[in-house]
Design a protein around this motif. Structure first.
Motif, PDB file in Angstrom:
ATOM      1  N   VAL A   1     -13.613 -13.206  -8.365  1.00 47.13           N
ATOM      2  CA  VAL A   1     -15.414 -12.695  -8.432  1.00 47.13           C
ATOM      3  C   VAL A   1     -15.794 -11.634  -9.106  1.00 47.13           C
ATOM      4  O   VAL A   1     -15.524 -10.858  -9.422  1.00 47.13           O
ATOM      5  N   PRO A   2     -17.317 -12.469 -10.038  1.00 46.39           N
ATOM      6  CA  PRO A   2     -17.710 -10.917 -10.910  1.00 46.39           C
ATOM      7  C   PRO A   2     -18.274 -10.007 -10.440  1.00 46.39           C
ATOM      8  O   PRO A   2     -18.373  -9.994  -9.004  1.00 46.39           O
ATOM      9  N   ASP A   3     -18.070  -9.144 -11.536  1.00 39.20           N
ATOM     10  CA  ASP A   3     -18.868  -7.653 -11.022  1.00 39.20           C
ATOM     11  C   ASP A   3     -20.418  -8.261 -11.445  1.00 39.20           C
ATOM     12  O   ASP A   3     -20.564  -8.959 -11.588  1.00 39.20           O
ATOM     13  N   ASP A   4     -20.532  -6.447 -10.889  1.00 40.32           N
ATOM     14  CA  ASP A   4     -22.221  -6.629 -11.404  1.00 40.32           C
ATOM     15  C   ASP A   4     -22.387  -6.732 -12.804  1.00 40.32           C
ATOM     16  O   ASP A   4     -21.482  -5.795 -13.010  1.00 40.32           O
ATOM     17  N   GLU A   5     -22.968  -7.830 -13.372  1.00 44.82           N
ATOM     18  CA  GLU A   5     -22.964  -7.633 -14.626  1.00 44.82           C
ATOM     19  C   GLU A   5     -23.650  -6.374 -15.492  1.00 44.82           C
ATOM     20  O   GLU A   5     -25.107  -6.694 -15.287  1.00 44.82           O
ATOM     21  N   PRO A   6     -22.933  -5.529 -16.141  1.00 46.47           N
ATOM     22  CA  PRO A   6     -24.349  -4.592 -16.525  1.00 46.47           C
ATOM     23  C   PRO A   6     -24.791  -5.645 -17.294  1.00 46.47           C
ATOM     24  O   PRO A   6     -24.235  -6.707 -18.344  1.00 46.47           O
ATOM     25  N   ARG A   7     -26.053  -4.778 -17.806  1.00 43.56           N
ATOM     26  CA  ARG A   7     -26.466  -5.026 -19.110  1.00 43.56           C
ATOM     27  C   ARG A   7     -26.113  -5.377 -20.520  1.00 43.56           C
ATOM     28  O   ARG A   7     -24.848  -4.869 -20.621  1.00 43.56           O
ATOM     29  N   ASP A   8     -25.806  -6.857 -21.569  1.00 40.69           N
ATOM     30  CA  ASP A   8     -25.432  -6.994 -22.164  1.00 40.69           C
ATOM     31  C   ASP A   8     -24.035  -7.991 -22.093  1.00 40.69           C
ATOM     32  O   ASP A   8     -23.562  -7.902 -23.210  1.00 40.69           O
ATOM     33  N   ILE A   9     -23.243  -6.916 -21.031  1.00 41.55           N
ATOM     34  CA  ILE A   9     -22.541  -9.267 -20.513  1.00 41.55           C
ATOM     35  C   ILE A   9     -22.395  -9.670 -19.711  1.00 41.55           C
ATOM     36  O   ILE A   9     -23.259  -9.852 -18.680  1.00 41.55           O
ATOM     37  N   GLU A  10     -22.304 -11.016 -20.429  1.00 42.55           N
ATOM     38  CA  GLU A  10     -22.893 -12.081 -19.293  1.00 42.55           C
ATOM     39  C   GLU A  10     -21.872 -12.222 -18.018  1.00 42.55           C
ATOM     40  O   GLU A  10     -22.444 -12.527 -16.879  1.00 42.55           O
ATOM     41  N   LEU A  11     -20.651 -11.710 -18.216  1.00 41.28           N
ATOM     42  CA  LEU A  11     -20.035 -12.157 -17.747  1.00 41.28           C
ATOM     43  C   LEU A  11     -18.609 -11.787 -17.266  1.00 41.28           C
ATOM     44  O   LEU A  11     -18.180 -10.909 -18.271  1.00 41.28           O
ATOM     45  N   LYS A  12     -18.482 -10.904 -16.539  1.00 38.80           N
ATOM     46  CA  LYS A  12     -17.381  -9.889 -16.225  1.00 38.80           C
ATOM     47  C   LYS A  12     -16.722 -10.012 -14.417  1.00 38.80           C
ATOM     48  O   LYS A  12     -17.149  -9.410 -13.723  1.00 38.80           O
ATOM     49  N   ALA A  13     -15.500 -10.689 -14.589  1.00 38.26           N
ATOM     50  CA  ALA A  13     -14.344 -10.198 -13.994  1.00 38.26           C
ATOM     51  C   ALA A  13     -13.534  -9.399 -14.131  1.00 38.26           C
ATOM     52  O   ALA A  13     -12.574  -8.983 -15.095  1.00 38.26           O
ATOM     53  N   ARG A  14     -12.117  -9.904 -13.250  1.00 38.09           N
ATOM     54  CA  ARG A  14     -10.840  -8.800 -13.609  1.00 38.09           C
ATOM     55  C   ARG A  14     -10.506  -8.758 -14.815  1.00 38.09           C
ATOM     56  O   ARG A  14     -10.439  -7.922 -15.585  1.00 38.09           O
ATOM     57  N   GLN A  15     -10.583 -10.517 -14.668  1.00 36.58           N
ATOM     58  CA  GLN A  15      -9.335 -10.649 -15.990  1.00 36.58           C
ATOM     59  C   GLN A  15      -9.915 -11.595 -17.346  1.00 36.58           C
ATOM     60  O   GLN A  15      -9.888 -11.591 -18.300  1.00 36.58           O
ATOM     61  N   TYR A  16     -11.457 -11.776 -16.955  1.00 39.42           N
ATOM     62  CA  TYR A  16     -11.983 -13.133 -18.023  1.00 39.42           C
ATOM     63  C   TYR A  16     -13.593 -12.365 -18.259  1.00 39.42           C
ATOM     64  O   TYR A  16     -14.094 -11.644 -17.135  1.00 39.42           O
ATOM     65  N   ARG A  17     -13.697 -12.492 -19.364  1.00 35.12           N
ATOM     66  CA  ARG A  17     -14.912 -11.194 -19.707  1.00 35.12           C
ATOM     67  C   ARG A  17     -16.179 -12.040 -20.773  1.00 35.12           C
ATOM     68  O   ARG A  17     -15.421 -12.554 -22.069  1.00 35.12           O
ATOM     69  N   LEU A  18     -16.726 -12.082 -20.614  1.00 31.98           N
ATOM     70  CA  LEU A  18     -18.162 -13.114 -21.629  1.00 31.98           C
ATOM     71  C   LEU A  18     -18.641 -12.516 -22.283  1.00 31.98           C
ATOM     72  O   LEU A  18     -20.327 -11.548 -21.326  1.00 31.98           O
ATOM     73  N   LEU A  19     -18.841 -12.398 -23.410  1.00 33.07           N
ATOM     74  CA  LEU A  19     -19.624 -10.871 -23.841  1.00 33.07           C
ATOM     75  C   LEU A  19     -20.600 -11.404 -24.987  1.00 33.07           C
ATOM     76  O   LEU A  19     -20.174 -12.013 -26.080  1.00 33.07           O
ATOM     77  N   ALA A  20     -22.207 -11.187 -24.663  1.00 32.51           N
ATOM     78  CA  ALA A  20     -23.786 -11.907 -25.459  1.00 32.51           C
ATOM     79  C   ALA A  20     -23.166 -10.951 -27.015  1.00 32.51           C
ATOM     80  O   ALA A  20     -23.913  -9.937 -26.742  1.00 32.51           O
ATOM     81  N   CYS A  21     -22.814 -10.990 -28.341  1.00 27.44           N
ATOM     82  CA  CYS A  21     -23.175 -10.234 -29.041  1.00 27.44           C
ATOM     83  C   CYS A  21     -22.915 -11.053 -30.769  1.00 27.44           C
ATOM     84  O   CYS A  21     -22.247 -11.491 -30.981  1.00 27.44           O
ATOM     85  N   ASP A  22     -23.347 -10.672 -32.032  1.00 28.72           N
ATOM     86  CA  ASP A  22     -23.519 -10.912 -33.148  1.00 28.72           C
ATOM     87  C   ASP A  22     -22.329 -10.137 -33.805  1.00 28.72           C
ATOM     88  O   ASP A  22     -22.515  -8.441 -33.934  1.00 28.72           O
ATOM     89  N   LEU A  23     -21.035 -11.338 -33.996  1.00 35.03           N
ATOM     90  CA  LEU A  23     -20.257 -10.268 -34.582  1.00 35.03           C
ATOM     91  C   LEU A  23     -20.427  -9.477 -35.966  1.00 35.03           C
ATOM     92  O   LEU A  23     -19.881  -8.949 -35.869  1.00 35.03           O
ATOM     93  N   ARG A  24     -21.621  -9.651 -36.551  1.00 36.31           N
ATOM     94  CA  ARG A  24     -21.962  -8.894 -37.546  1.00 36.31           C
ATOM     95  C   ARG A  24     -22.479  -7.702 -37.179  1.00 36.31           C
ATOM     96  O   ARG A  24     -22.120  -6.616 -37.898  1.00 36.31           O
ATOM     97  N   GLN A  25     -22.974  -7.096 -36.150  1.00 36.74           N
ATOM     98  CA  GLN A  25     -23.961  -5.949 -35.322  1.00 36.74           C
ATOM     99  C   GLN A  25     -22.931  -4.878 -34.899  1.00 36.74           C
ATOM    100  O   GLN A  25     -21.931  -5.516 -34.094  1.00 36.74           O
ATOM    101  N   LEU A  26     -21.872  -4.313 -36.497  1.00 34.64           N
ATOM    102  CA  LEU A  26     -20.291  -3.762 -35.604  1.00 34.64           C
ATOM    103  C   LEU A  26     -20.928  -2.703 -34.313  1.00 34.64           C
ATOM    104  O   LEU A  26     -20.322  -2.597 -33.561  1.00 34.64           O
ATOM    105  N   ASP A  27     -21.874  -2.070 -34.376  1.00 37.11           N
ATOM    106  CA  ASP A  27     -22.029  -0.452 -33.604  1.00 37.11           C
ATOM    107  C   ASP A  27     -23.021  -1.047 -32.519  1.00 37.11           C
ATOM    108  O   ASP A  27     -21.624  -0.698 -30.983  1.00 37.11           O
ATOM    109  N   ASN A  28     -23.343  -2.494 -31.994  1.00 36.21           N
ATOM    110  CA  ASN A  28     -23.523  -3.424 -31.129  1.00 36.21           C
ATOM    111  C   ASN A  28     -22.418  -3.962 -30.508  1.00 36.21           C
ATOM    112  O   ASN A  28     -21.941  -4.193 -28.867  1.00 36.21           O
TER     113      ASN A  28
END
Ligand SMILES: C[S@@+](CC[C@H](N)C(=O)[O-])C[C@H]1O[C@@H](n2cnc3c(N)ncnc32)[C@H](O)[C@@H]1O
Length: 525
Positions: free
Chosen positions: A109-136
């Motif tokens: 069951v996914p959590d209510d996703e905070p902004r910038d997180i595509e999918l957040k479940a207990r063991q699996y989290r899918l994050l949208a981010c350009d890996l070149r932007q380290l601060d982000n």
């Protein structure tokens, strides 16, 4: 690869709708890669056992590692799996997961996703981010719940090499010697956008981490040049390749960026040490496969690099069977003279033969497989003659038409043996595809001059062609088995005081992959 039975992945068809048919060599290459990545993940999970830990997959794309680990009950409940990729990739992946019951079930069951997180479940989290932007990246990871003190595996499977990377290749040697120091300055000047800046950032931020990276190496040899060009041609250049072209430079890359240990090894070395021969035998026999050398070459152009800090991982101890590395200074005993040939002739090929012609003082190139300019790759049927520093394509005419189906000038793994003191060579055996041997009867190729009688002293610009004569076996005589990957050599022996050329053929493989041990003599001329 999955359809052909190399590797078990019951989830991939949800992400990849079209299964393209690939050659056994490509399939086995992917199988080697998947086997190594699986091994890496399983070993890390065994290392951390039941303690809380994290896996961060950089540029995860549509890979199914999480789903396979979860369904195989390999992922202990204390481990959280993060995937990072560009927004458009993770959005699509998230949509597919949401639309597919078996995938949603594996995620939970996914959590209510905070902004910038595509999918957040207990063991699996899918994050949208350009890996070149380290601060982000840092803020997205924090938001997703990453704990910077836990043992964490960073995985990059053919991913971070696509990120920007400054190249030191063209820099003068004395400047290059300052690379460890310069790398810090450059990581900063690059505004932290490079893959090496990411590697430095991970070691600085995480107390106990392992970085496992699977990416290409050796861009400067024949295979490497084609490999690098291929990725450029599909608009995905491998930016790290020029700066970190070999295992030593890969290790240096981590050790100068805060990692206490690093081992970089070829995919081949890793693969043969983590699989047993029965498993390899199974894989090599799933389809007609006879390109062991090419597989070895390909796997030597991929490296698994493991770096660690603050955490002891058994991934650093994979046994090695490779001979000790030779440094660049030591290996310069042989000086190669590379000559460019006429740009109009496509000469690239492998599995061909090169045969010296004693009279002409040139050599014949027959058969093989290679790329045609602007076209796809395939078997090469032009016979090339190299003499006087140039290369030309020879016209070949056959003396007996009816045998032509038996003859294949575009064979692979054949032999072409020069007949001593002549301008003739014997083409014998070879194959088109592994189940189809060709040139079962020997073919004598003889160079002849056209329209110049007598031939001039110098053979410069003399028109020549090859005459191909198929030699049928003598009636009643024993015909040797058809074969390829055999060896052949010319022996001169006097019969009734007349020297005669014999071609001695030994061994080889048959179309049923049987390995031959017969010694055969072909009386050629
Ligand atoms: C060749 S794919 C490999 C995907 C996956 N690791 C696998 O082996 O199946 C490379 C992936 O890296 C991702 N990637 C490349 N540069 C990236 C960047 N700067 N930030 C995030 N993802 C990136 C691409 O979007 C792509 O999904």
């Amino acid at each position: 690869m999955v359809q052909a039975g190399y590797f078990n992945d019951e989830f991939i068809h949800h992400f990849v709708s079209k299964c393209s048919r690939r050659s056994p060599l490509i399939n086995i290459g992917y199988y080697v890669r998947a086997t190594i990545i699986d091994f890496t993940l399983h070993t890390f999970l065994t290392d951390v056992s039941t303690q809380p830990a994290q896996i961060v997959s950089c540029g995860a794309g549509f890979d199914t590692n999480y789903f396979r680990l979860k369904s195989g009950t390999k992922l202990h409940p204390t481990v959280v799996y993060y995937e990072v990729d560009f927004p458009e990739v993770v959005e699509r992946k998230s949509r597919i997961i949401g639309d597919t019951a078996v995938l949603s079930q594996a995620v939970g069951v996914p959590d209510d996703e905070p902004r910038d997180i595509e999918l957040k479940a207990r063991q699996y989290r899918l994050l949208a981010c350009d890996l070149r932007q380290l601060d982000n990246l840092e803020s997205v990871l924090r938001l997703a719940g990453v704990d910077f003190s836990l043992p964490t595996l960073f995985l990059s499977e053919c991913a971070v090499t696509y990120m920007d990377e400054p190249s030191f290749q063209s820099w003068p040697a004395d400047v290059k010697s300052l690379v460890p120091l310069l790398s810090l300055v450059i990581d900063i000047i690059m505004l932290c956008r490079s893959s090496s800046a990411l590697i430095r950032w991970v070691s600085a931020k995480f107390d106990r981490a392992v970085f496992a990276m699977y990416e290409q190496v050796y861009p400067e040899d024949g295979f490497g040049i084609v490999m690098a060009k291929h990725f450029e041609s599909i608009n995905t250049p491998l930016f790290s390749l020029a700066t970190f072209p070999d295992f030593d430079s890969q290790e240096e890359r981590y050790k100068t960026r805060g990692w206490s240990s690093c081992v970089s090894r070829s995919a081949w070395d890793v693969f043969i040490n983590i699989t047993d021969s029965a498993e390899r035998h199974r894989a090599y026999n799933l389809e007609p496969f006879d390109e062991m050398e090419e597989l070895h070459l390909k796997c030597c152009h991929y490296a698994l690099t493991i770096a660690s800090k603050g955490f002891i991982t058994s991934l650093l101890n994979i046994p090695s069977t490779s001979p000790p590395r030779i440094s660049a200074e030591e290996s310069e005993h042989i000086r190669w003279l590379l000559r460019k040939t006429d740009a109009n002739i496509d000469i690239n090929r492998f599995a061909h033969t090169t045969t010296r012609l004693s009279e002409t003082d040139g050599y014949l190139v027959v058969g093989g497989f290679g790329h045609f300019s602007g076209k796809k790759h395939g078997r090469r049927k032009e016979v090339l003659l190299s003499d006087n520093g140039g290369v030309r394509v020879l016209d070949v005419s056959f003396t007996c038409e009816e045998h032509r189906p038996e003859v294949s000038l575009d064979a692979m793994h054949h032999t072409c043996t020069d007949l001593s003191g002549t301008d003739s060579a014997v083409l014998y055996g070879g194959r088109t595809w592994p189940g189809r041997p060709v040139n079962v009867w020997p073919v004598v190729l003889t160079l002849e001059t056209i329209g110049s009688d007598p031939p001039p002293e110098s053979s410069d610009n003399v028109a020549v062609r090859a005459l191909a004569e198929v030699k049928a076996p003598a009636s009643g005589g024993e015909t040797p088995r058809s074969r390829y990957r055999h060896s052949a050599v010319c022996l001169v022996s006097a019969v009734d005081r007349t020297p005669k050329n014999y071609v001695v053929v030994f061994g080889g493989r048959t179309e049923t992959f049987q390995v031959l041990g017969q010694l055969s003599f072909l009386l050629a001329i």
